[in-house]
Scaffold this motif. Structure first.
Motif, PDB file in Angstrom:
ATOM      1  N   HIS A   8       0.992  -1.086   0.064  1.00  0.00           N
ATOM      2  CA  HIS A   8      -0.096   0.084   0.002  1.00  0.00           C
ATOM      3  C   HIS A   8       0.804   1.432   0.074  1.00  0.00           C
ATOM      4  O   HIS A   8       0.515   2.112  -0.814  1.00  0.00           O
ATOM      5  CB  HIS A   8      -0.886  -0.082   1.261  1.00  0.00           C
ATOM      6  N   TYR A  88      -1.779  13.595  -0.539  1.00  0.00           N
ATOM      7  CA  TYR A  88      -1.316  12.045  -0.638  1.00  0.00           C
ATOM      8  C   TYR A  88       0.045  11.851   0.553  1.00  0.00           C
ATOM      9  O   TYR A  88      -0.044  10.569   0.995  1.00  0.00           O
ATOM     10  CB  TYR A  88      -0.636  11.777  -2.086  1.00  0.00           C
ATOM     11  N   LEU A  91      -1.794  10.911   3.369  1.00  0.00           N
ATOM     12  CA  LEU A  91      -2.430   9.572   3.303  1.00  0.00           C
ATOM     13  C   LEU A  91      -1.195   8.633   3.564  1.00  0.00           C
ATOM     14  O   LEU A  91      -1.297   7.516   4.418  1.00  0.00           O
ATOM     15  CB  LEU A  91      -2.828   9.251   1.931  1.00  0.00           C
ATOM     16  N   VAL A  95      -1.141   5.576   6.562  1.00  0.00           N
ATOM     17  CA  VAL A  95      -1.008   4.379   6.386  1.00  0.00           C
ATOM     18  C   VAL A  95       0.129   3.748   7.261  1.00  0.00           C
ATOM     19  O   VAL A  95       0.396   2.850   7.849  1.00  0.00           O
ATOM     20  CB  VAL A  95      -0.752   3.762   5.230  1.00  0.00           C
ATOM     21  N   GLU A 100      -6.784   4.688  10.947  1.00  0.00           N
ATOM     22  CA  GLU A 100      -7.764   4.080  10.263  1.00  0.00           C
ATOM     23  C   GLU A 100      -7.970   4.134   8.579  1.00  0.00           C
ATOM     24  O   GLU A 100      -8.580   5.528   8.391  1.00  0.00           O
ATOM     25  CB  GLU A 100      -9.187   4.382  11.030  1.00  0.00           C
ATOM     26  N   ILE A 101      -7.378   3.651   7.856  1.00  0.00           N
ATOM     27  CA  ILE A 101      -7.471   3.549   6.570  1.00  0.00           C
ATOM     28  C   ILE A 101      -7.949   2.238   6.049  1.00  0.00           C
ATOM     29  O   ILE A 101      -7.301   1.301   6.492  1.00  0.00           O
ATOM     30  CB  ILE A 101      -6.113   3.913   5.931  1.00  0.00           C
ATOM     31  N   SER A 102      -8.905   2.251   5.169  1.00  0.00           N
ATOM     32  CA  SER A 102      -9.372   1.088   4.431  1.00  0.00           C
ATOM     33  C   SER A 102      -8.471   0.563   3.765  1.00  0.00           C
ATOM     34  O   SER A 102      -7.442   1.311   3.164  1.00  0.00           O
ATOM     35  CB  SER A 102     -10.728   1.111   3.721  1.00  0.00           C
ATOM     36  N   SER A 105      -6.628   1.891   0.237  1.00  0.00           N
ATOM     37  CA  SER A 105      -7.326   3.243  -0.048  1.00  0.00           C
ATOM     38  C   SER A 105      -6.408   4.135  -0.599  1.00  0.00           C
ATOM     39  O   SER A 105      -5.497   4.457  -0.237  1.00  0.00           O
ATOM     40  CB  SER A 105      -7.900   3.819   1.084  1.00  0.00           C
ATOM     41  N   MET A 106      -6.791   4.880  -1.772  1.00  0.00           N
ATOM     42  CA  MET A 106      -5.890   5.568  -2.413  1.00  0.00           C
ATOM     43  C   MET A 106      -6.677   7.256  -2.397  1.00  0.00           C
ATOM     44  O   MET A 106      -6.346   7.924  -3.136  1.00  0.00           O
ATOM     45  CB  MET A 106      -5.695   5.342  -3.778  1.00  0.00           C
ATOM     46  N   ASP A 107      -7.628   7.292  -1.609  1.00  0.00           N
ATOM     47  CA  ASP A 107      -8.268   8.484  -1.459  1.00  0.00           C
ATOM     48  C   ASP A 107      -7.824   9.566  -0.513  1.00  0.00           C
ATOM     49  O   ASP A 107      -7.721   9.499   0.548  1.00  0.00           O
ATOM     50  CB  ASP A 107      -9.869   7.903  -0.776  1.00  0.00           C
ATOM     51  N   TRP A 108      -7.329  10.389  -1.395  1.00  0.00           N
ATOM     52  CA  TRP A 108      -6.634  11.569  -0.854  1.00  0.00           C
ATOM     53  C   TRP A 108      -7.644  12.518  -0.169  1.00  0.00           C
ATOM     54  O   TRP A 108      -7.113  13.501   0.674  1.00  0.00           O
ATOM     55  CB  TRP A 108      -5.672  12.325  -1.922  1.00  0.00           C
ATOM     56  N   GLU A 110      -9.904  12.931   1.944  1.00  0.00           N
ATOM     57  CA  GLU A 110     -10.169  13.032   3.256  1.00  0.00           C
ATOM     58  C   GLU A 110      -9.036  13.691   4.059  1.00  0.00           C
ATOM     59  O   GLU A 110      -9.162  14.132   5.207  1.00  0.00           O
ATOM     60  CB  GLU A 110     -10.650  11.789   4.006  1.00  0.00           C
TER      61      GLU A 110
END
Length: 149
Positions: A8, A88, A91, A95, A100-102, A105-108, A110
């Motif tokens: 990840h 990023y 993020l 990680v 708490e990151i699914s 996940s690449m969703d920046w 949040e």
């Protein structure tokens, strides 16, 4: 679990690396566009020779001033690019620190409120200095070519 985390982090690091490269490409493209417009403006502003062999000056070219618009667009794009890159990076840290990151996940998005906004970044020294330099050069070329007349 550790292998997934490493994979990840590798994915996120790849995006960050590409974005850093793209930011440099935007700066290079802005300078290239400015140079091309200056060259075009200089050919348009050259003196013309009449049929009798007399030279007459052509109208001053406003192209160097018009070139400021694409430079401002590239400036904004660079600031936006840096904003997303920093999100990023946040993020990546989340990680790395097991927040708490699914999974994968690449969703920046949040993290975008946790970093400086694009407008603020646009006026940071690292982003603004190359673009301000290019704008100064464009105005100087315009003034030198008789644009102030």
């Amino acid at each position: 679990m550790l292998e997934q985390k490493i994979a990840h982090l590798g994915m996120i690091q790849g995006v960050i690396g590409r974005m850093a490269s793209d930011s440099q490409t935007l700066k290079t493209l802005a300078i290239t566009v400015a140079a091309a417009i200056i060259a075009l403006g200089q050919t348009q502003g050259a003196t013309a020779t009449t049929a009798l062999g007399q030279t007459q000056s052509a109208e001053p070219s406003y192209l160097p001033l018009i070139a400021v618009l694409p430079i401002l667009i590239f400036w904004g794009l660079t600031a936006r690019q840096l904003h997303v890159e920093r999100a990023y990076r946040r993020l990546y840290d989340a990680v790395r620190l097991d927040e708490e990151i699914s999974g994968f996940s690449m969703d920046w998005r949040e993290f975008r409120k946790q970093v400086a906004g694009p407008f603020r970044l646009a006026f940071s020294l690292s982003v603004a200095s190359p673009y301000i330099g290019v704008v100064i050069i464009l105005v100087a070329v315009w003034l030198y070519s008789g644009g102030h007349a």
